[in-house]
Design an enzyme around this catalytic site. Structure first.
Site, PDB file in Angstrom:
ATOM      1  N   GLY A  20    -107.254  20.208  32.155  1.00 41.30           N
ATOM      2  CA  GLY A  20    -106.677  21.611  32.297  1.00 41.30           C
ATOM      3  C   GLY A  20    -107.703  22.697  31.989  1.00 41.30           C
ATOM      4  CG  ASP A  41    -115.400  27.536  43.994  1.00 45.10           C
ATOM      5  OD1 ASP A  41    -115.926  27.918  43.235  1.00 45.10           O
ATOM      6  OD2 ASP A  41    -115.956  26.913  45.153  1.00 45.10           O
ATOM      7  CE  LYS A  93    -120.832  26.455  42.205  1.00 45.93           C
ATOM      8  NZ  LYS A  93    -119.840  25.709  42.715  1.00 45.93           N
TER       9      LYS A  93
END
Ligand code: ATP
Ligand code: RIB
Length: 314
Positions: free
Chosen positions: A226, A253, A40
């Protein structure tokens, strides 16, 4: 002066796609395999770098072939490698990623190896870059003692801490109290606050939890819905872009990296989240994690095309 630091994980991703995800005891024949850079922290740093941010990666690798995947990728992307840490005894971390080619759902096992061994001395070695940076972005894939130390260091130098609370692991109230911004997804919100988020009211409730602990800005990623943003003044859900997602691994990420890039160039948080939604929407249309991160031109072109589409021009 570098404006941002990402302090977190690099692992090598071993990714396979198959018609369905195996149930315990089952072997499934896959249709695609790829080995490549991931983790990540690294994905977010690459996303920020490609989106135009002046960003430094701090991570810990083994002295092995998988560690070379990190350094080779950084060379090819012209990223700074001066702050990589190396373990004499532990291997570079890995992640096993399974993706369902029909639903694009994934399952991941991460084995952190060297990432579990970051010492306070190594954290203190970042003092100069932290003191020069406006933001440091963390995740929860390294030993939490290192995250706790870097938060204290950042506090001493007025560097704002953004924590992407992924993957979920327990964090203390003291840790939360020193954070400027959190960016959990829905699962992490449920684990940390106990609130099941589905709309603005439930997001407001979860945001209240974080703010009472001392966090200033709360951003909750909501997948294809979203992302929710809450500041002292207002809260809103900024809708995602409608695209054909083929692999959502690393969407969070792509979002966090693009968000960091937008913040470091001075965009306000609502504009930054819109930019981050665009970065993430581009990444879900490609396979893989680090390799799916879009660059600045792609993001800008996409935002313009989407506005024209909305205005009925295209
Ligand atoms: P992952 O763990 O798969 O990396 P995540 O759970 O951390 O992702 P999500 O909330 O699923 O994060 O997604 C992050 C952001 O990616 C969303 O806020 C949104 O902007 C974008 N996104 C995710 N899925 C889609 C999709 N299907 N279409 C468009 N945008 C998406
Ligand atoms: O968020 C995606 C990342 O999570 C993958 O690159 C994998 O390494 C895991 O850490």
């Amino acid at each position: 002066m570098s404006k941002a630091v990402v302090f977190g994980s690099f692992v090598v991703d071993l990714m396979a796609r198959s018609p369905h995800l195996p149930i315990p005891g089952e072997t499934v024949k896959g249709s695609y395999f790829k080995m490549g850079p991931g983790g990540k922290g690294f994905n977010q740093c690459v996303a920020a770098h490609k989106a135009g941010s002046d960003v430094i990666m701090v991570t810990k690798l083994g002295k092995d072939a998988f560690g070379k995947v990190a350094t080779d990728t950084m060379d090819s992307l012209k990223m700074q490698k001066d702050h990589l840490l190396f373990s004499d005894t532990e291997d570079t971390g890995i992640a096993l990623i399974l993706v369902d080619e029909n639903t694009a759902q994934n399952e991941i096992i991460i084995v952190p190896c060297a990432l579990n061994t970051i010492t306070d001395e190594e954290v203190n070695g970042t003092e100069k870059i932290i003191s020069d940076a406006e933001y440091v972005l963390l995740q929860l894939e390294v030993n939490q003692s290192a995250n706790e130390s870097i938060v204290k260091l950042a506090k001493r130098h007025n560097c704002k801490v953004i924590v992407n609370t992924a993957p979920y692991s327990p964090i203390t109230e003291e840790f939360l109290s020193e954070i400027y911004m959190v960016t959990p997804n829905e699962v992490e919100v449920r684990e940390i606050t106990g609130v099941e988020v589905s709309d603005i009211e439930s997001c407001d409730k979860a945001a209240k939890f974080f703010k009472e602990k001392g966090v200033e800005i709360v951003v909750i990623t909501l997948g294809e819905m979203g992302a929710y943003v809450s500041t002292k003044e207002r809260s809103a859900i900024i809708p995602s872009y409608k695209v054909n997602a083929v692999d959502t691994t690393g969407a969070g990420d792509a979002f966090n990296g693009a968000l960091l890039a937008a913040l470091t160039e001075g965009k306000d948080i609502f504009e930054s989240v819109k930019f981050a939604n665009a970065g993430a929407a581009l990444s879900v249309q490609k396979y893989g994690t680090t390799p799916s991160m879009p660059d600045r031109k792609e993001i800008e072109k996409f935002i313009v095309a989407q506005s024209k589409k909305q205005a009925g021009i295209l």
